[in-house]
Design a protein around this motif. Structure first.
Motif, PDB file in Angstrom:
ATOM      1  N   SER A 184      13.729  -1.439  -6.192  1.00  0.00           N
ATOM      2  CA  SER A 184      13.703   0.001  -6.429  1.00  0.00           C
ATOM      3  C   SER A 184      15.006   0.655  -6.011  1.00  0.00           C
ATOM      4  CB  SER A 184      12.541   0.628  -5.654  1.00  0.00           C
ATOM      5  OG  SER A 184      12.656   2.029  -5.640  1.00  0.00           O
ATOM      6  N   HIS A 185      15.379   1.731  -6.699  1.00  0.00           N
ATOM      7  CA  HIS A 185      16.604   2.446  -6.354  1.00  0.00           C
ATOM      8  C   HIS A 185      16.513   3.138  -5.001  1.00  0.00           C
ATOM      9  CE1 HIS A 185      14.092   5.633  -8.069  1.00  0.00           C
ATOM     10  NE2 HIS A 185      14.825   6.478  -7.374  1.00  0.00           N
ATOM     11  N   VAL A 186      15.307   3.287  -4.448  1.00  0.00           N
ATOM     12  CA  VAL A 186      15.174   3.858  -3.106  1.00  0.00           C
ATOM     13  C   VAL A 186      14.914   2.774  -2.071  1.00  0.00           C
ATOM     14  CG1 VAL A 186      14.315   6.066  -3.940  1.00  0.00           C
ATOM     15  CG2 VAL A 186      12.688   4.258  -3.387  1.00  0.00           C
ATOM     16  N   GLY A 187      15.050   1.507  -2.455  1.00  0.00           N
ATOM     17  CA  GLY A 187      14.828   0.419  -1.515  1.00  0.00           C
ATOM     18  C   GLY A 187      13.344   0.135  -1.334  1.00  0.00           C
ATOM     19  N   ASP A 188      12.991  -0.383  -0.183  1.00  0.00           N
ATOM     20  CA  ASP A 188      11.608  -0.725   0.125  1.00  0.00           C
ATOM     21  C   ASP A 188      10.838   0.556   0.422  1.00  0.00           C
ATOM     22  OD1 ASP A 188       9.230  -1.746   0.932  1.00  0.00           O
ATOM     23  OD2 ASP A 188      10.051  -3.098   2.439  1.00  0.00           O
ATOM     24  N   VAL A 189       9.908   0.921  -0.459  1.00  0.00           N
ATOM     25  CA  VAL A 189       9.227   2.211  -0.330  1.00  0.00           C
ATOM     26  C   VAL A 189       8.414   2.319   0.948  1.00  0.00           C
ATOM     27  CG1 VAL A 189       9.119   2.617  -2.804  1.00  0.00           C
ATOM     28  CG2 VAL A 189       7.275   1.362  -1.690  1.00  0.00           C
ATOM     29  N   TRP A 190       7.947   1.192   1.457  1.00  0.00           N
ATOM     30  CA  TRP A 190       7.075   1.247   2.633  1.00  0.00           C
ATOM     31  C   TRP A 190       7.849   1.467   3.931  1.00  0.00           C
ATOM     32  CZ3 TRP A 190       2.623   2.285   0.882  1.00  0.00           C
ATOM     33  CH2 TRP A 190       2.216   1.763  -0.349  1.00  0.00           C
ATOM     34  N   THR A 191       9.166   1.554   3.857  1.00  0.00           N
ATOM     35  CA  THR A 191       9.960   1.861   5.045  1.00  0.00           C
ATOM     36  C   THR A 191      10.386   3.324   5.082  1.00  0.00           C
ATOM     37  OG1 THR A 191      12.079   1.309   3.984  1.00  0.00           O
ATOM     38  CG2 THR A 191      10.847  -0.500   5.027  1.00  0.00           C
ATOM     39  N   LYS A 192       9.962   4.114   4.094  1.00  0.00           N
ATOM     40  CA  LYS A 192      10.399   5.507   3.984  1.00  0.00           C
ATOM     41  C   LYS A 192       9.358   6.456   4.578  1.00  0.00           C
ATOM     42  CE  LYS A 192      13.936   3.994   1.732  1.00  0.00           C
ATOM     43  NZ  LYS A 192      15.259   3.945   2.366  1.00  0.00           N
ATOM     44  N   LEU A 193       9.793   7.296   5.501  1.00  0.00           N
ATOM     45  CA  LEU A 193       8.880   8.217   6.174  1.00  0.00           C
ATOM     46  C   LEU A 193       8.218   9.172   5.199  1.00  0.00           C
ATOM     47  CD1 LEU A 193       7.653   9.413   8.735  1.00  0.00           C
ATOM     48  CD2 LEU A 193       9.721  10.811   8.992  1.00  0.00           C
ATOM     49  N   ASN A 194       8.985   9.682   4.240  1.00  0.00           N
ATOM     50  CA  ASN A 194       8.408  10.628   3.277  1.00  0.00           C
ATOM     51  C   ASN A 194       7.250  10.017   2.500  1.00  0.00           C
ATOM     52  OD1 ASN A 194       9.847  13.145   3.460  1.00  0.00           O
ATOM     53  ND2 ASN A 194      11.659  12.030   2.775  1.00  0.00           N
ATOM     54  N   PHE A 195       7.368   8.758   2.142  1.00  0.00           N
ATOM     55  CA  PHE A 195       6.306   8.103   1.389  1.00  0.00           C
ATOM     56  C   PHE A 195       5.056   7.920   2.254  1.00  0.00           C
ATOM     57  CE2 PHE A 195      10.196   6.404  -0.770  1.00  0.00           C
ATOM     58  CZ  PHE A 195      10.034   7.135  -1.930  1.00  0.00           C
ATOM     59  N   TRP A 196       5.270   7.528   3.526  1.00  0.00           N
ATOM     60  CA  TRP A 196       4.125   7.365   4.423  1.00  0.00           C
ATOM     61  C   TRP A 196       3.425   8.690   4.671  1.00  0.00           C
ATOM     62  CZ3 TRP A 196       1.403   3.360   5.302  1.00  0.00           C
ATOM     63  CH2 TRP A 196       1.968   2.094   5.261  1.00  0.00           C
ATOM     64  N   LEU A 197       4.181   9.767   4.758  1.00  0.00           N
ATOM     65  CA  LEU A 197       3.568  11.087   4.932  1.00  0.00           C
ATOM     66  C   LEU A 197       2.651  11.406   3.750  1.00  0.00           C
ATOM     67  CD1 LEU A 197       6.551  13.225   6.285  1.00  0.00           C
ATOM     68  CD2 LEU A 197       4.489  12.564   7.527  1.00  0.00           C
ATOM     69  N   CYS A 198       3.106  11.073   2.554  1.00  0.00           N
ATOM     70  CA  CYS A 198       2.283  11.360   1.374  1.00  0.00           C
ATOM     71  C   CYS A 198       1.046  10.485   1.335  1.00  0.00           C
ATOM     72  CB  CYS A 198       3.121  11.166   0.108  1.00  0.00           C
ATOM     73  SG  CYS A 198       4.329  12.474  -0.166  1.00  0.00           S
ATOM     74  N   ILE A 199       1.185   9.215   1.683  1.00  0.00           N
ATOM     75  CA  ILE A 199       0.029   8.319   1.687  1.00  0.00           C
ATOM     76  C   ILE A 199      -1.003   8.792   2.711  1.00  0.00           C
ATOM     77  CG2 ILE A 199      -0.746   5.996   2.317  1.00  0.00           C
ATOM     78  CD1 ILE A 199       0.424   6.066  -0.410  1.00  0.00           C
ATOM     79  N   LEU A 200      -0.548   9.085   3.920  1.00  0.00           N
ATOM     80  CA  LEU A 200      -1.464   9.514   4.971  1.00  0.00           C
ATOM     81  C   LEU A 200      -2.118  10.847   4.623  1.00  0.00           C
ATOM     82  CD1 LEU A 200       0.642   8.536   8.122  1.00  0.00           C
ATOM     83  CD2 LEU A 200      -1.353   7.352   7.178  1.00  0.00           C
ATOM     84  N   ALA A 201      -1.330  11.769   4.051  1.00  0.00           N
ATOM     85  CA  ALA A 201      -1.894  13.064   3.655  1.00  0.00           C
ATOM     86  C   ALA A 201      -2.918  12.884   2.539  1.00  0.00           C
ATOM     87  CB  ALA A 201      -0.779  14.012   3.210  1.00  0.00           C
ATOM     88  N   GLY A 202      -2.652  11.945   1.622  1.00  0.00           N
ATOM     89  CA  GLY A 202      -3.593  11.694   0.542  1.00  0.00           C
ATOM     90  C   GLY A 202      -4.938  11.218   1.055  1.00  0.00           C
ATOM     91  N   PHE A 203      -4.926  10.246   1.965  1.00  0.00           N
ATOM     92  CA  PHE A 203      -6.192   9.758   2.521  1.00  0.00           C
ATOM     93  C   PHE A 203      -6.861  10.796   3.409  1.00  0.00           C
ATOM     94  CE2 PHE A 203      -4.835   5.409   1.335  1.00  0.00           C
ATOM     95  CZ  PHE A 203      -6.027   4.983   0.761  1.00  0.00           C
ATOM     96  N   LEU A 204      -6.077  11.568   4.162  1.00  0.00           N
ATOM     97  CA  LEU A 204      -6.660  12.645   4.966  1.00  0.00           C
ATOM     98  C   LEU A 204      -7.367  13.646   4.067  1.00  0.00           C
ATOM     99  CD1 LEU A 204      -7.044  14.133   7.658  1.00  0.00           C
ATOM    100  CD2 LEU A 204      -4.810  15.200   7.286  1.00  0.00           C
ATOM    101  N   PHE A 205      -6.756  13.960   2.947  1.00  0.00           N
ATOM    102  CA  PHE A 205      -7.350  14.889   1.994  1.00  0.00           C
ATOM    103  C   PHE A 205      -8.683  14.357   1.478  1.00  0.00           C
ATOM    104  CE2 PHE A 205      -7.558  16.515  -2.478  1.00  0.00           C
ATOM    105  CZ  PHE A 205      -7.787  17.843  -2.149  1.00  0.00           C
ATOM    106  N   LEU A 206      -8.740  13.062   1.188  1.00  0.00           N
ATOM    107  CA  LEU A 206      -9.992  12.468   0.715  1.00  0.00           C
ATOM    108  C   LEU A 206     -11.072  12.507   1.795  1.00  0.00           C
ATOM    109  CD1 LEU A 206      -8.697   9.360  -1.285  1.00  0.00           C
ATOM    110  CD2 LEU A 206      -9.305  11.623  -2.153  1.00  0.00           C
ATOM    111  N   PHE A 207     -10.682  12.366   3.052  1.00  0.00           N
ATOM    112  CA  PHE A 207     -11.649  12.435   4.147  1.00  0.00           C
ATOM    113  C   PHE A 207     -12.168  13.861   4.346  1.00  0.00           C
ATOM    114  CE2 PHE A 207     -10.043   8.284   5.593  1.00  0.00           C
ATOM    115  CZ  PHE A 207     -11.244   7.681   5.946  1.00  0.00           C
ATOM    116  N   VAL A 208     -11.310  14.858   4.101  1.00  0.00           N
ATOM    117  CA  VAL A 208     -11.705  16.254   4.284  1.00  0.00           C
ATOM    118  C   VAL A 208     -12.827  16.636   3.336  1.00  0.00           C
ATOM    119  CG1 VAL A 208     -10.914  18.633   3.957  1.00  0.00           C
ATOM    120  CG2 VAL A 208      -9.517  17.026   5.270  1.00  0.00           C
TER     121      VAL A 208
END
Length: 380
Positions: free
Chosen positions: A260-284
């Motif tokens: 990927s042009h952004v490198g390993d996506v799982w090392t990016k803080l912005n991506f983890w914020l979106c993943i965690l927010a997505g699951f938090l939203f589903l729990f809400v």
């Protein structure tokens, strides 16, 4: 200059927050204060901020801008546009280059980048209108999308930035039982970017199992467990569809091991914020008066991301689809917390300002958009 733009956004956000006292995300679809007030203090600053970094980025910025501009300047007419774009840039979508001939007769390279930025900005707003009405939130929060990493995609994966608002509206249309509209907008989205073809599978989210919170949460997790079979599923799908263009994409993203042009996506803080927010939203979860279209959308995108985790570039491809609704899911989470209105809106503003700063600090974002703030961040 870029940080001056961010400072102006901060000051105007503060002014809007003080005067409106939470009126942006708590007053419902219809704002209590004049629309012009929110436009001046909220929407226009972000628009100008994006205009500076995206539309006026160097014409040779990053990985794709120079080739995009070269292909655009090579266009002659609508009938030969697709083949011209394929030979110069390499993409084969049915609509992208023929559509760009609308601008090629009267805009140069710089004007074209400006026009495409404005088009993406307006399309995201258009996609937020039905969602704002459904969840009783002002659609003006759409502008916060451009403080997430979607900001970078708008200046790099230009085709996908145009396609995703159509895909989001198509997804919502199916839940509203507007099936012809779903097919139309899905076709338009695919016409602008091949990755949108996955939205043709979105009707599966209407199955009864996804009317329950556990179904929406466990579906992405189940797909994550099945990710070891992703390449096999992808090959089967490409073989069944039989489109040469999809086979080329399969060979590029899966068989070639492209990074990927952004490198390993799982090392990016912005991506983890979106993943965690997505699951938090589903729990809400949701109140009884609201349907679950946004929850289903988030679950669907998380499923794509996690199912394709073994292929970094495929997984990364669907993060902008999550960024696209990130302001809305954060807003609904904050509303659910029952904090004072002005506190919730203040947290919303601060969170996205910090996210905008983190995006600018990202080396990949700087390289993609052709700016260098390394010295500034090293001095902090």
């Amino acid at each position: 200059m870029g940080f001056l733009a961010l400072l102006i956004v901060l000051l105007l956000f503060s002014l809007q927050l003080i005067i409106s006292r939470g009126g942006l995300i708590f007053s419902g679809h219809k704002l209590e204060l004049p629309q012009a007030f929110f436009c001046i203090t909220f929407l226009v600053p972000i628009f100008i901020y994006g205009l500076f970094f995206i539309a006026f980025r160097p014409l040779d910025a990053g990985f794709d801008t120079a080739r995009y501009v070269e292909a655009y300047l090579s266009l002659s007419d609508v009938f030969s546009a697709r083949s011209t774009g394929a030979s110069v840039y390499g993409n084969t979508e049915l609509l992208w280059w023929p559509f760009q001939t609308i601008f090629s007769e009267w805009l140069g390279g710089r004007g074209w980048l400006v026009a495409n930025y404005i088009m993406v900005f307006l399309l995201v707003f258009w996609a937020y209108i039905p969602l704002g009405r459904k969840y009783e939130v002002s659609p003006l929060i759409f502008s916060l999308v451009f403080l997430t990493y979607f900001f970078v995609y708008s200046g790099n994966t230009m085709r996908q930035a145009v396609a995703l608002p159509f895909a989001l509206v198509a997804f919502c249309s199916f839940f509203d039982k507007k099936y012809l509209r779903f097919l139309l907008y899905s076709a338009v989205a695919v016409g602008f970017h091949w990755s949108a073809i996955v939205f043709l599978f979105s009707p599966i989210m209407r199955l009864p199992i996804f009317n329950r919170r556990l179904g929406l949460i466990f579906a992405p997790l189940g797909l994550f467990l099945m990710s070891i079979f992703f390449a096999d599923f992808a090959k089967l799908f490409v073989d069944l569809v039989g489109m040469p263009e999809l086979r080329v994409k399969y060979e590029l993203y899966i068989e070639s091991g492209r990074v990927s042009h952004v490198g390993d996506v799982w090392t990016k803080l912005n991506f983890w914020l979106c993943i965690l927010a997505g699951f938090l939203f589903l729990f809400v979860w949701r109140s009884e008066k609201q349907d679950n279209v946004l929850y289903a959308y988030v679950s669907f995108i998380l499923g794509l991301i996690l199912f394709g985790v073994s292929i970094s570039d495929f997984s990364e491809r669907f993060f902008p689809a999550l960024f696209l609704v990130f302001p809305l899911i954060v807003t609904l989470i904050l509303r659910r917390l029952k904090w004072p209105k002005v506190v919730s809106e203040g947290v919303l503003h601060l969170m996205f300002l910090l996210m905008g700063l983190m995006v600018l600090a990202n080396h990949s974002a700087q390289e993609t958009l052709g700016y260098d703030f390394t010295d500034f961040f090293e001095g902090l």
